[in-house]
Design a protein around this motif. Structure first.
Motif, PDB file in Angstrom:
ATOM      1  N   GLN A 351       0.832  -1.200   0.000  1.00 42.56           N
ATOM      2  CA  GLN A 351       0.000   0.000   0.000  1.00 42.56           C
ATOM      3  C   GLN A 351       0.874   1.262   0.000  1.00 42.56           C
ATOM      4  O   GLN A 351       0.566   2.239  -0.696  1.00 42.56           O
ATOM      5  CB  GLN A 351      -0.923  -0.013   1.217  1.00 42.56           C
ATOM      6  N   GLU A 352       1.972   1.240   0.760  1.00 47.14           N
ATOM      7  CA  GLU A 352       2.884   2.383   0.757  1.00 47.14           C
ATOM      8  C   GLU A 352       3.520   2.549  -0.618  1.00 47.14           C
ATOM      9  O   GLU A 352       3.703   3.671  -1.103  1.00 47.14           O
ATOM     10  CB  GLU A 352       3.974   2.173   1.813  1.00 47.14           C
ATOM     11  N   TYR A 353       3.848   1.445  -1.241  1.00 47.24           N
ATOM     12  CA  TYR A 353       4.427   1.492  -2.593  1.00 47.24           C
ATOM     13  C   TYR A 353       3.456   2.166  -3.554  1.00 47.24           C
ATOM     14  O   TYR A 353       3.839   3.028  -4.350  1.00 47.24           O
ATOM     15  CB  TYR A 353       4.745   0.074  -3.060  1.00 47.24           C
ATOM     16  N   LEU A 354       2.169   1.802  -3.478  1.00 48.41           N
ATOM     17  CA  LEU A 354       1.176   2.388  -4.372  1.00 48.41           C
ATOM     18  C   LEU A 354       1.037   3.887  -4.147  1.00 48.41           C
ATOM     19  O   LEU A 354       0.880   4.657  -5.096  1.00 48.41           O
ATOM     20  CB  LEU A 354      -0.177   1.704  -4.170  1.00 48.41           C
ATOM     21  N   LEU A 355       1.095   4.296  -2.883  1.00 40.33           N
ATOM     22  CA  LEU A 355       0.955   5.717  -2.585  1.00 40.33           C
ATOM     23  C   LEU A 355       2.129   6.523  -3.148  1.00 40.33           C
ATOM     24  O   LEU A 355       1.990   7.713  -3.446  1.00 40.33           O
ATOM     25  CB  LEU A 355       0.868   5.936  -1.073  1.00 40.33           C
ATOM     26  N   ARG A 358       3.196   7.607  -9.055  1.00 44.25           N
ATOM     27  CA  ARG A 358       2.376   8.601  -9.736  1.00 44.25           C
ATOM     28  C   ARG A 358       1.328   7.936 -10.621  1.00 44.25           C
ATOM     29  O   ARG A 358       0.274   8.491 -10.879  1.00 44.25           O
ATOM     30  CB  ARG A 358       3.272   9.507 -10.572  1.00 44.25           C
ATOM     31  N   SER A 359       1.661   6.741 -11.107  1.00 45.85           N
ATOM     32  CA  SER A 359       0.710   6.023 -11.951  1.00 45.85           C
ATOM     33  C   SER A 359      -0.359   5.392 -11.081  1.00 45.85           C
ATOM     34  O   SER A 359      -0.109   4.960  -9.962  1.00 45.85           O
ATOM     35  CB  SER A 359       1.435   4.926 -12.747  1.00 45.85           C
ATOM     36  N   THR A 360      -1.571   5.327 -11.583  1.00 46.66           N
ATOM     37  CA  THR A 360      -2.663   4.672 -10.865  1.00 46.66           C
ATOM     38  C   THR A 360      -3.019   3.332 -11.507  1.00 46.66           C
ATOM     39  O   THR A 360      -4.104   2.808 -11.304  1.00 46.66           O
ATOM     40  CB  THR A 360      -3.922   5.566 -10.864  1.00 46.66           C
ATOM     41  N   SER A 361      -2.093   2.798 -12.294  1.00 50.55           N
ATOM     42  CA  SER A 361      -2.386   1.558 -13.026  1.00 50.55           C
ATOM     43  C   SER A 361      -2.424   0.342 -12.126  1.00 50.55           C
ATOM     44  O   SER A 361      -3.021  -0.676 -12.470  1.00 50.55           O
ATOM     45  CB  SER A 361      -1.348   1.335 -14.129  1.00 50.55           C
ATOM     46  N   TYR A 362      -1.785   0.384 -10.962  1.00 48.71           N
ATOM     47  CA  TYR A 362      -1.803  -0.731 -10.031  1.00 48.71           C
ATOM     48  C   TYR A 362      -2.901  -0.539  -8.993  1.00 48.71           C
ATOM     49  O   TYR A 362      -3.132   0.554  -8.492  1.00 48.71           O
ATOM     50  CB  TYR A 362      -0.456  -0.878  -9.313  1.00 48.71           C
ATOM     51  N   GLN A 363      -3.557  -1.603  -8.648  1.00 46.45           N
ATOM     52  CA  GLN A 363      -4.567  -1.565  -7.602  1.00 46.45           C
ATOM     53  C   GLN A 363      -4.375  -2.748  -6.671  1.00 46.45           C
ATOM     54  O   GLN A 363      -3.997  -3.835  -7.087  1.00 46.45           O
ATOM     55  CB  GLN A 363      -5.979  -1.644  -8.190  1.00 46.45           C
ATOM     56  N   VAL A 364      -4.598  -2.526  -5.372  1.00 41.79           N
ATOM     57  CA  VAL A 364      -4.498  -3.606  -4.401  1.00 41.79           C
ATOM     58  C   VAL A 364      -5.557  -4.644  -4.726  1.00 41.79           C
ATOM     59  O   VAL A 364      -6.712  -4.314  -4.987  1.00 41.79           O
ATOM     60  CB  VAL A 364      -4.692  -3.074  -2.970  1.00 41.79           C
ATOM     61  N   ARG A 365      -5.151  -5.899  -4.668  1.00 39.36           N
ATOM     62  CA  ARG A 365      -6.107  -6.981  -5.006  1.00 39.36           C
ATOM     63  C   ARG A 365      -6.565  -7.652  -3.723  1.00 39.36           C
ATOM     64  O   ARG A 365      -5.808  -7.775  -2.782  1.00 39.36           O
ATOM     65  CB  ARG A 365      -5.429  -7.995  -5.916  1.00 39.36           C
TER      66      ARG A 365
END
Length: 365
Positions: A351-355, A358-365
């Motif tokens: 989750q920290e990595y996603l934050l 800048r890209s929003t292409s990844y989503q937590v599954r």
């Protein structure tokens, strides 16, 4: 030939093996070898419980990795050690026989304690070929068990206290994770059989090896059920995995097995599949095969949880985040027994990595 016999005698002294137990066979081709462009790398993978080195040699640096692993059963199968040493000498003299797309690894013994003290078992009286985690394939018949069948039909509690309880088994667990194929050399039976659980690459490899060596092809070891076997463990990880049984308990069958190894390498594209990517069945997430094998071999979902991310670049390494931990590939780490680095954080770090992206292409599954 004198040099070869001297080498065997020196190795025998180091391992405390009586020199009279070493039977030499003359290599088939005595021609003077041509200068080699094939790298030869001597490796130390670790030590046995009693501190004896477990070593091997790599010939070549191709992406299709073929492992020959001998002498799992120590003293009673010392001829498998002799075979590996003879093959080592042959390829040291003729490394150009290894194709450009192949890396050939020869490991003379994974049970040096048993070889030195003359027992089938390791120094804690465990049969290393009954100690692997074979519980995650689709065939319950070969699941690990403490009570096992072994040589001469003897039933004993020599499977170990738990799966991969032994230092040598844990070393094997990481030794071949990046293999295209493994040949686990045993004696005696005069046959070749593949991993038990209907693994097509193992079956194809066994059939070619049997034909070239002149050994009998058997679909499985028919004398009794092998539980916790190294060949079945590797097959469950998608590694082409076979067991040749030498013709007798004395002679190394050098010429037969040299022909077989040469035949396998000659058909490398067919028999030694490249280690690329694997789709994890539960989540459908694709990850590098070496990383998937490490995850599966070190406990899978019970230890790491299921994967929750695609493969991403994390701190410069291909990484997959799991519910409990994360795993990263270590470039060129396999020969150092460090193919993967593991970290304790999983879901939170993902989750920290996603934050941070800048890209929003990844989503937590």
């Amino acid at each position: 030939m004198k040099k070869y016999l001297l080498m065997l005698s020196m190795v025998a002294g180091l391992l405390c093996i009586p020199a009279t137990t070493l039977v030499a066979q003359t290599p088939t081709n005595q021609a003077t070898p041509s200068p080699s462009t094939v790298p030869i790398v001597d490796l130390t993978f670790g030590t046995s419980l009693q501190g004896r080195a477990i070593t091997g040699t790599r010939f070549g640096n191709g992406p299709r990795k073929l492992f020959l692993v001998s002498n799992t059963h120590g003293g009673p199968e010392a001829n498998t050690y002799q075979l590996a040493m003879a093959l080592l000498e042959h390829f040291r003299q003729r490394p150009n026989e290894v194709p450009a797309d192949v890396s050939l690894y020869i490991i003379p013994t994974v049970n040096p304690d048993g070889l030195a003290i003359g027992t089938r078992f390791n120094s804690r009286s465990v049969d290393l070929n009954r100690n692997m985690d074979t519980n995650f394939d689709a065939c319950p018949e070969n699941d690990w068990n403490q009570t096992v069948e072994g040589a001469y039909g003897i039933v004993s509690d020599t499977g170990g206290a738990f799966v991969e309880s032994e230092l040598e088994s844990q070393l094997v667990r990481d030794l071949v994770l990046d293999a295209s194929a493994v040949v686990w050399i045993h004696s005696d039976g005069g046959d070749v059989f593949p991993a038990f659980c209907e693994h097509a690459p193992s079956i194809a490899l066994a059939q070619v090896y049997a034909e070239a060596s002149g050994y009998r092809y058997d679909r499985y070891w028919g004398n009794y059920m092998i539980t916790g076997g190294m060949h079945d463990w590797a097959g469950a990880l998608g590694i082409a995995s076979i067991t040749p049984e030498l013709s007798t308990g004395e002679l190394p069958d050098f010429e037969q097995n040299l022909r077989a190894v040469q035949a396998v390498m000659a058909r490398s594209e067919e028999l030694l599949p490249l280690v690329t990517t694997t789709v994890e069945a539960t989540t459908g997430i694709t990850m590098p095969t070496l990383l998937w094998r490490y995850w599966r071999a070190h406990g899978g979902p019970d230890v790491f949880g299921l994967p929750i991310s695609p493969v991403v670049d994390y701190e410069g390494r291909p990484t997959v985040f799991f519910a409990e931990q994360h795993l990263s590939l270590v470039p060129d780490g396999a020969d150092r027994m460090q193919p993967v680095a593991r970290g304790e954080a999983g879901q939170t770090l993902w989750q920290e990595y996603l934050l941070d992206q800048r890209s929003t292409s990844y989503q937590v599954r």
